[in-house]
Design a protein around this motif. Sequence first.
Motif, PDB file in Angstrom:
ATOM      1  N   ALA A  12      53.283  35.534  29.936  1.00 14.21           N
ATOM      2  CA  ALA A  12      52.075  34.320  29.563  1.00 14.21           C
ATOM      3  C   ALA A  12      51.005  35.128  29.349  1.00 14.21           C
ATOM      4  O   ALA A  12      49.942  34.734  28.290  1.00 14.21           O
ATOM      5  N   ALA A  13      50.548  36.109  30.215  1.00 12.41           N
ATOM      6  CA  ALA A  13      49.061  36.651  30.001  1.00 12.41           C
ATOM      7  C   ALA A  13      48.849  37.291  28.382  1.00 12.41           C
ATOM      8  O   ALA A  13      47.769  37.408  27.989  1.00 12.41           O
ATOM      9  N   ARG A  14      49.980  37.750  28.072  1.00 11.45           N
ATOM     10  CA  ARG A  14      50.056  38.561  26.674  1.00 11.45           C
ATOM     11  C   ARG A  14      49.900  37.285  25.679  1.00 11.45           C
ATOM     12  O   ARG A  14      49.178  37.648  24.683  1.00 11.45           O
ATOM     13  N   ILE A  15      50.216  36.026  25.810  1.00  9.51           N
ATOM     14  CA  ILE A  15      49.922  35.046  24.973  1.00  9.51           C
ATOM     15  C   ILE A  15      48.680  34.948  24.824  1.00  9.51           C
ATOM     16  O   ILE A  15      48.303  34.300  23.587  1.00  9.51           O
ATOM     17  N   LEU A  16      47.890  34.859  25.992  1.00 10.15           N
ATOM     18  CA  LEU A  16      46.637  34.352  26.040  1.00 10.15           C
ATOM     19  C   LEU A  16      45.478  36.014  25.426  1.00 10.15           C
ATOM     20  O   LEU A  16      44.548  35.676  24.949  1.00 10.15           O
ATOM     21  N   GLU A  17      46.264  37.024  25.513  1.00  8.74           N
ATOM     22  CA  GLU A  17      45.718  38.109  24.687  1.00  8.74           C
ATOM     23  C   GLU A  17      45.681  38.304  23.303  1.00  8.74           C
ATOM     24  O   GLU A  17      46.879  37.520  22.707  1.00  8.74           O
ATOM     25  N   PRO A  18      45.125  38.829  22.491  1.00  7.85           N
ATOM     26  CA  PRO A  18      44.409  39.800  22.740  1.00  7.85           C
ATOM     27  C   PRO A  18      42.790  39.132  23.143  1.00  7.85           C
ATOM     28  O   PRO A  18      42.153  38.749  22.546  1.00  7.85           O
ATOM     29  N   GLY A  19      42.368  39.711  24.549  1.00  7.96           N
ATOM     30  CA  GLY A  19      41.150  39.406  24.831  1.00  7.96           C
ATOM     31  C   GLY A  19      40.147  40.497  24.678  1.00  7.96           C
ATOM     32  O   GLY A  19      40.679  41.429  24.892  1.00  7.96           O
ATOM     33  N   PRO A  20      38.859  40.360  24.891  1.00  7.10           N
ATOM     34  CA  PRO A  20      38.070  41.466  24.616  1.00  7.10           C
ATOM     35  C   PRO A  20      38.144  42.504  25.798  1.00  7.10           C
ATOM     36  O   PRO A  20      38.591  41.860  27.103  1.00  7.10           O
ATOM     37  N   LEU A  21      38.247  43.704  25.797  1.00 11.07           N
ATOM     38  CA  LEU A  21      38.551  44.593  26.870  1.00 11.07           C
ATOM     39  C   LEU A  21      36.809  44.994  27.413  1.00 11.07           C
ATOM     40  O   LEU A  21      35.974  44.986  26.519  1.00 11.07           O
ATOM     41  N   VAL A  22      36.859  44.943  28.716  1.00 16.53           N
ATOM     42  CA  VAL A  22      35.892  45.881  29.331  1.00 16.53           C
ATOM     43  C   VAL A  22      36.054  47.079  30.155  1.00 16.53           C
ATOM     44  O   VAL A  22      37.143  47.255  30.348  1.00 16.53           O
ATOM     45  N   LEU A  23      34.902  47.801  30.263  1.00 19.48           N
ATOM     46  CA  LEU A  23      35.143  49.005  31.344  1.00 19.48           C
ATOM     47  C   LEU A  23      34.401  48.337  32.563  1.00 19.48           C
ATOM     48  O   LEU A  23      33.191  48.029  32.546  1.00 19.48           O
ATOM     49  N   ARG A  29      29.365  54.351  48.224  1.00 15.70           N
ATOM     50  CA  ARG A  29      29.080  55.679  48.935  1.00 15.70           C
ATOM     51  C   ARG A  29      28.834  56.668  47.964  1.00 15.70           C
ATOM     52  O   ARG A  29      29.241  57.963  47.901  1.00 15.70           O
ATOM     53  N   ALA A  30      27.850  56.653  46.941  1.00 17.45           N
ATOM     54  CA  ALA A  30      27.518  57.507  45.968  1.00 17.45           C
ATOM     55  C   ALA A  30      28.747  57.896  45.284  1.00 17.45           C
ATOM     56  O   ALA A  30      28.450  58.701  44.175  1.00 17.45           O
ATOM     57  N   GLN A  31      29.805  57.298  44.975  1.00 18.58           N
ATOM     58  CA  GLN A  31      30.927  57.675  44.014  1.00 18.58           C
ATOM     59  C   GLN A  31      31.166  56.800  43.203  1.00 18.58           C
ATOM     60  O   GLN A  31      31.269  55.426  43.672  1.00 18.58           O
ATOM     61  N   HIS A  32      30.850  56.856  41.964  1.00 19.22           N
ATOM     62  CA  HIS A  32      31.211  55.716  40.879  1.00 19.22           C
ATOM     63  C   HIS A  32      32.653  55.914  40.344  1.00 19.22           C
ATOM     64  O   HIS A  32      33.314  56.853  40.597  1.00 19.22           O
ATOM     65  N   ASN A  33      32.911  54.920  39.845  1.00 19.98           N
ATOM     66  CA  ASN A  33      34.186  54.520  39.229  1.00 19.98           C
ATOM     67  C   ASN A  33      34.131  53.753  37.939  1.00 19.98           C
ATOM     68  O   ASN A  33      33.342  52.739  37.661  1.00 19.98           O
ATOM     69  N   ALA A  82      38.916  56.878  25.139  1.00 18.20           N
ATOM     70  CA  ALA A  82      38.330  56.714  26.598  1.00 18.20           C
ATOM     71  C   ALA A  82      38.873  55.475  27.434  1.00 18.20           C
ATOM     72  O   ALA A  82      39.122  55.635  28.531  1.00 18.20           O
ATOM     73  N   VAL A  83      38.638  54.347  26.481  1.00 19.96           N
ATOM     74  CA  VAL A  83      39.126  52.901  27.073  1.00 19.96           C
ATOM     75  C   VAL A  83      40.747  53.131  27.873  1.00 19.96           C
ATOM     76  O   VAL A  83      40.847  52.660  28.883  1.00 19.96           O
ATOM     77  N   HIS A  84      41.609  53.800  26.939  1.00 23.32           N
ATOM     78  CA  HIS A  84      42.555  53.945  27.404  1.00 23.32           C
ATOM     79  C   HIS A  84      43.072  54.803  28.626  1.00 23.32           C
ATOM     80  O   HIS A  84      43.694  54.493  29.434  1.00 23.32           O
ATOM     81  N   ARG A  85      42.247  55.940  28.562  1.00 23.42           N
ATOM     82  CA  ARG A  85      42.238  56.840  29.691  1.00 23.42           C
ATOM     83  C   ARG A  85      41.814  55.999  30.981  1.00 23.42           C
ATOM     84  O   ARG A  85      42.502  56.221  32.009  1.00 23.42           O
ATOM     85  N   CYS A  86      40.844  55.239  30.930  1.00 24.10           N
ATOM     86  CA  CYS A  86      40.240  54.601  32.283  1.00 24.10           C
ATOM     87  C   CYS A  86      41.243  53.662  32.441  1.00 24.10           C
ATOM     88  O   CYS A  86      41.065  53.255  33.653  1.00 24.10           O
ATOM     89  N   GLY A  87      42.097  53.103  31.772  1.00 23.46           N
ATOM     90  CA  GLY A  87      42.934  52.230  32.030  1.00 23.46           C
ATOM     91  C   GLY A  87      44.430  52.886  32.784  1.00 23.46           C
ATOM     92  O   GLY A  87      45.162  52.209  33.593  1.00 23.46           O
ATOM     93  N   ASP A  95      36.910  61.989  38.713  1.00 21.49           N
ATOM     94  CA  ASP A  95      35.791  61.617  38.039  1.00 21.49           C
ATOM     95  C   ASP A  95      36.177  61.017  36.531  1.00 21.49           C
ATOM     96  O   ASP A  95      36.377  61.775  35.543  1.00 21.49           O
ATOM     97  N   LYS A  96      36.401  59.647  36.326  1.00 18.71           N
ATOM     98  CA  LYS A  96      36.998  59.165  35.184  1.00 18.71           C
ATOM     99  C   LYS A  96      35.586  59.107  34.210  1.00 18.71           C
ATOM    100  O   LYS A  96      36.147  59.381  33.062  1.00 18.71           O
ATOM    101  N   PHE A  97      34.648  59.024  34.494  1.00 23.66           N
ATOM    102  CA  PHE A  97      33.421  59.209  33.734  1.00 23.66           C
ATOM    103  C   PHE A  97      33.650  60.677  32.706  1.00 23.66           C
ATOM    104  O   PHE A  97      33.455  60.638  31.595  1.00 23.66           O
ATOM    105  N   LEU A  98      33.793  61.424  33.809  1.00 27.51           N
ATOM    106  CA  LEU A  98      33.985  62.949  32.997  1.00 27.51           C
ATOM    107  C   LEU A  98      35.291  63.325  32.311  1.00 27.51           C
ATOM    108  O   LEU A  98      35.013  63.524  31.030  1.00 27.51           O
ATOM    109  N   THR A  99      36.244  62.611  32.742  1.00 31.24           N
ATOM    110  CA  THR A  99      37.354  63.040  32.056  1.00 31.24           C
ATOM    111  C   THR A  99      37.475  62.126  30.586  1.00 31.24           C
ATOM    112  O   THR A  99      38.189  62.469  29.721  1.00 31.24           O
ATOM    113  N   ALA A 100      36.991  61.047  30.787  1.00 32.45           N
ATOM    114  CA  ALA A 100      36.829  60.134  29.558  1.00 32.45           C
ATOM    115  C   ALA A 100      35.655  60.199  28.499  1.00 32.45           C
ATOM    116  O   ALA A 100      35.582  59.901  27.422  1.00 32.45           O
ATOM    117  N   GLY A 101      34.829  61.341  29.011  1.00 29.39           N
ATOM    118  CA  GLY A 101      33.628  61.556  28.234  1.00 29.39           C
ATOM    119  C   GLY A 101      32.461  60.495  27.996  1.00 29.39           C
ATOM    120  O   GLY A 101      32.069  60.326  27.129  1.00 29.39           O
TER     121      GLY A 101
END
Length: 189
Positions: A12-23, A29-33, A82-87, A95-101
């Motif tokens: 059912a969720a796929r029927i409602l997609e494609p929705g816009p993606l976000v990051l 504690r100073a660690q971002h994601n 980068a979006v695919h990698r972060c997913g 650090d996904k910021f680093l690996t995704a550039g």
Amino acid sequence: MAEKRAVEPRLAARILEPGPLVLVTSLYRAQHNVMTAGWLLPLGFDPPRIGVAIHPGRLTHEFISRSEAFALNVPTIDLLNAVHRCGIESGRDGDKFLTAGLTPTDAAEVEAPLVEECVAHIECGLVERLSLADHDLFVGEVLAVSALDELFSDRWLIDADSPLLHHIAADQYAGLGKTYTARLGEEEE
């Protein structure tokens, strides 16, 4: 009209997609994601609230639960890999910021970073977390919004080369290519 076939309820969720993606970005504690998300919904105008569904096993779930803030960053087709990698990768592994550039940058209202390469950002303070199924719905009150003028005025400016990214399934993505305007009371051409 052609005959329709029955589809598994889990799709059912796929029927409602494609929705816009976000990051979705978060900080604890100073660690971002950063994590890719497609299960989003507006929840109200006054006050402005947005929901994002996140699985409890995700590092982002933990960080938002603890920090009570997050940001939604709207990527373009240029950031597809980068979006695919972060997913598909976990922030627990590095650090996904680093690996995704991707470049973390300061937000206006929340401590979570923004993704500099994205074309729009929505900063949210956590209002509520609802456990509804195998994902939790994080309800955020919108604290700040910014968007690139060339792509957004009071709505997305879509044309044949629209760079907004939408998820279809697995490693399949799409962009929007054309807008349509409804004209009530006019003869169809």
